[in-house]
Design an enzyme around this catalytic site. Structure first.
Site, PDB file in Angstrom:
ATOM      1  CG  HIS A   1      44.701  69.485  20.507  1.00 34.75           C
ATOM      2  ND1 HIS A   1      44.153  69.249  19.279  1.00 34.75           N
ATOM      3  CD2 HIS A   1      46.033  69.342  20.334  1.00 34.75           C
ATOM      4  CE1 HIS A   1      45.096  68.967  18.411  1.00 34.75           C
ATOM      5  NE2 HIS A   1      46.255  69.042  19.031  1.00 34.75           N
TER       6      HIS A   1
ATOM      7  CG  ASN B   1      52.584  71.955  16.119  1.00 39.63           C
ATOM      8  OD1 ASN B   1      52.817  71.140  15.236  1.00 39.63           O
ATOM      9  ND2 ASN B   1      51.378  72.426  16.351  1.00 39.63           N
TER      10      ASN B   1
HETATM   11  P1  NDP Z   1      54.699  63.788   9.488  1.00 40.64           P
HETATM   12  O1  NDP Z   1      53.985  63.942   8.192  1.00 40.64           O
HETATM   13  O2  NDP Z   1      56.129  64.189   9.558  1.00 40.64           O
HETATM   14  O3  NDP Z   1      54.595  62.286   9.984  1.00 40.64           O
HETATM   15  C1  NDP Z   1      53.474  61.499   9.888  1.00 40.64           C
HETATM   16  C2  NDP Z   1      53.926  60.077   9.636  1.00 40.64           C
HETATM   17  O4  NDP Z   1      52.812  59.198   9.751  1.00 40.64           O
HETATM   18  C3  NDP Z   1      54.529  59.914   8.234  1.00 40.64           C
HETATM   19  O5  NDP Z   1      55.786  59.294   8.337  1.00 40.64           O
HETATM   20  C4  NDP Z   1      53.491  59.029   7.560  1.00 40.64           C
HETATM   21  O6  NDP Z   1      54.007  58.133   6.635  1.00 40.64           O
HETATM   22  C5  NDP Z   1      52.963  58.232   8.727  1.00 40.64           C
HETATM   23  N1  NDP Z   1      51.721  57.557   8.397  1.00 40.64           N
HETATM   24  C6  NDP Z   1      50.679  57.987   7.631  1.00 40.64           C
HETATM   25  N2  NDP Z   1      49.741  57.040   7.553  1.00 40.64           N
HETATM   26  C7  NDP Z   1      50.187  55.987   8.257  1.00 40.64           C
HETATM   27  C8  NDP Z   1      49.660  54.694   8.533  1.00 40.64           C
HETATM   28  N3  NDP Z   1      48.474  54.321   8.028  1.00 40.64           N
HETATM   29  N4  NDP Z   1      50.384  53.865   9.299  1.00 40.64           N
HETATM   30  C9  NDP Z   1      51.593  54.225   9.783  1.00 40.64           C
HETATM   31  N5  NDP Z   1      52.149  55.447   9.552  1.00 40.64           N
HETATM   32  C10 NDP Z   1      51.448  56.306   8.809  1.00 40.64           C
HETATM   33  O7  NDP Z   1      53.851  64.611  10.538  1.00 40.64           O
HETATM   34  P2  NDP Z   1      54.201  64.960  12.061  1.00 40.64           P
HETATM   35  O8  NDP Z   1      55.003  63.847  12.620  1.00 40.64           O
HETATM   36  O9  NDP Z   1      54.710  66.348  12.173  1.00 40.64           O
HETATM   37  O10 NDP Z   1      52.728  64.958  12.663  1.00 40.64           O
HETATM   38  C11 NDP Z   1      51.955  63.749  12.683  1.00 40.64           C
HETATM   39  C12 NDP Z   1      50.546  64.044  13.112  1.00 40.64           C
HETATM   40  O11 NDP Z   1      50.538  64.429  14.476  1.00 40.64           O
HETATM   41  C13 NDP Z   1      49.855  65.197  12.387  1.00 40.64           C
HETATM   42  O12 NDP Z   1      49.308  64.809  11.152  1.00 40.64           O
HETATM   43  C14 NDP Z   1      48.807  65.608  13.368  1.00 40.64           C
HETATM   44  O13 NDP Z   1      47.631  64.846  13.188  1.00 40.64           O
HETATM   45  C15 NDP Z   1      49.424  65.262  14.710  1.00 40.64           C
HETATM   46  N6  NDP Z   1      49.871  66.471  15.417  1.00 40.64           N
HETATM   47  C16 NDP Z   1      49.345  66.734  16.655  1.00 40.64           C
HETATM   48  C17 NDP Z   1      49.684  67.894  17.312  1.00 40.64           C
HETATM   49  C18 NDP Z   1      49.170  68.182  18.691  1.00 40.64           C
HETATM   50  O14 NDP Z   1      49.190  69.326  19.108  1.00 40.64           O
HETATM   51  N7  NDP Z   1      48.737  67.185  19.447  1.00 40.64           N
HETATM   52  C19 NDP Z   1      50.552  68.896  16.698  1.00 40.64           C
HETATM   53  C20 NDP Z   1      51.164  68.452  15.473  1.00 40.64           C
HETATM   54  C21 NDP Z   1      50.779  67.303  14.841  1.00 40.64           C
HETATM   55  P3  NDP Z   1      54.664  58.525   5.236  1.00 40.64           P
HETATM   56  O15 NDP Z   1      54.778  60.012   5.168  1.00 40.64           O
HETATM   57  O16 NDP Z   1      55.972  57.813   5.326  1.00 40.64           O
HETATM   58  O17 NDP Z   1      53.724  57.997   4.229  1.00 40.64           O
END
Ligand code: NDP
Length: 400
Positions: A333, A147
């Site tokens: 949500h 998603n």
């Molecule tokens: P990804 O894993 O693709 O992306 C998350 C990114 O956040 C990664 O690039 C990661 O860094 C980065 N990150 C982690 N910690 C930090 C930090 N301290 N500072 C800056 N960047 C950081 O996941 P998605 O993009 O698919 O999803 C992200 C989040 O969104 C999910 O974990 C979830 O909580 C939320 N979400 C919400 C939904 C909703 O319905 N509202 C649905 C789907 C997701 P790296 O991997 O480079 O270490």
């Protein structure tokens, strides 16, 4: 045979739908970047149906009962007398959605001696105490990418909604009014604003790509820097941390997971570093922001608007200040549970279950915890620890 305990949100108040607004949903070949879509051996639902509510059952009942498994589906998840707590001690597998999370705290995990697998139907497994899961040798898996694009669309919509002051203008019409000055006294163009994302993973990068045609200046921070080719293509400015990102941004969007490093990251201190009149959009997790600091910043005018769809806990108590603070564009949500997204994450859950039952490895990109440590996507994007503290407050939603 296994007992699978599945927590889903309630059906629509008027009952489970018998027809839908559209006849089909587009068929995707693959995700951006090439990751393949969920590929279970079969599905027992029609894509586009409501699968995330109790009667939708993620389309899993025929499959599980056909194998002789016990399949319990409930929305009653909070409090010691909930169906979830009653069924947990004999469950082998728990399935839960972040929209209506069955919090798997250390206390609950301790009450579940048979539990081996916790599946997140969606993305974001912070509702599980990942430290306890690691210590107890659980496998935690989610349906990575299912998603992400759904959420990125919601983020773009929400940024425009805040900057253009859409919600009050809509309410003016519904109330029978026509006072244009009231609608526009807080309405701006997004063009040439500076937009920054905290987290440039699947959602964050998709947001940046979608915003590029709006002629905005794009900034980001992330634990791992994006490839130079992507930075050049989108004209991105990289910041080593949120502290250096937020002072230059008119709009900040949060797209990082909730883990100990990001819990309450947007507190009074960080918000004070934002431009006066900045907008903050959070569809990642409610607990990445300090609840009261956000409400204070809207009251004082430090923030011009706050929106998103994530709260802590969920469901948010009826007196949660984000329901009533000024200049917000909150929804429950919903961003990651469009009917389109549901078809993907239901198929992904089925794929994970098929792998588990057949003894085949679960895709690396779906793993959060495995073999007693953070694994796969979890090892890349999370830091070790627990962020479920305070989740028991979700029970207060039931209060009259
Ligand atoms: P990804 O894993 O693709 O992306 C998350 C990114 O956040 C990664 O690039 C990661 O860094 C980065 N990150 C982690 N910690 C930090 C930090 N301290 N500072 C800056 N960047 C950081 O996941 P998605 O993009 O698919 O999803 C992200 C989040 O969104 C999910 O974990 C979830 O909580 C939320 N979400 C919400 C939904 C909703 O319905 N509202 C649905 C789907 C997701 P790296 O991997 O480079 O270490």
């Amino acid at each position: 045979m296994a007992k699978v305990l599945c927590v889903l949100y309630d059906d629509p108040v008027d009952g489970y739908p018998t027809s839908y607004a559209r006849d089909d949903i587009p068929v995707l070949d693959h995700y951006p970047g090439g990751q393949t879509l969920p590929s279970p051996q079969a599905i027992d639902f029609r894509p586009g149906e409501l699968l995330g509510s109790v009667s939708g059952e993620l389309g899993l009942r025929t499959f599980l009962e056909g194998r002789g498994d016990t399949f319990v589906v409930t929305s009653d998840k909070d409090g010691e007398n909930s169906v979830f707590e009653r069924e947990l001690p004999t469950a082998d597998i728990v399935i839960s959605q972040p929209f209506w999370p069955a919090y798997l705290t250390a206390e609950r995990i301790a009450k579940a001696p048979l539990l081996k697998l916790a599946i997140t139907a969606g993305i974001g497994s912070d509702h599980v105490d990942l430290r306890a899961a690691t210590e107890q040798g659980l496998t935690v898996a989610e349906v990575t990418y299912s998603n992400s694009i759904s959420v990125s669309e919601h983020v773009v919509m929400t940024i425009l909604t805040l900057v253009r002051n859409y919600v009050p203008s809509y309410q003016t019409v519904v109330r029978g009014g026509w006072n244009i000055a009231d609608c526009v006294e807080r309405s701006y163009d997004l063009e040439c604003m500076v937009v920054g994302t905290v987290g440039a993973g699947r959602i964050g990068t998709a947001v940046l790509r979608r915003l590029k045609p709006f002629d905005v200046e794009l900034h980001y921070t992330d634990r791992h820097r994006l490839p130079e080719s992507v930075e050049r293509e989108l004209g991105l400015t990289y910041h080593p941390d949120a502290e250096s990102l937020v002072p230059v941004c008119d709009v900040v969007t949060i797209n990082a997971p909730l883990h100990p490093e990001t819990e309450h990251m947007f507190n009074d201190g960080l918000i004070a570093k934002m431009k006066r009149g900045a907008y903050l959009v959070n569809t990642a997790r409610g607990k990445i922001c300090d609840r009261d600091a956000v409400a204070r910043a809207l009251e004082s005018g430090r923030l011009a608007g706050y929106a998103g769809d994530v709260w802590f806990p969920q469901p948010a108590p009826k007196d949660h200040p984000w329901r009533t603070m000024p200049h917000h564009g909150m929804t429950p949500h919903v961003s990651g549970t469009s009917l389109s997204a549901q078809a993907r994450y239901a198929a992904g859950v089925r794929e994970i279950l098929e792998c588990w039952f057949d003894g085949r490895p679960i895709r690396e990109e779906y793993l959060i915890v495995d073999g007693g440590k953070l694994a796969g996507a979890g090892a890349h994007s999370y830091s070790a620890g627990d962020t479920t503290g305070g989740s028991e407050e979700a029970e207060r939603f039931k209060e009259k």
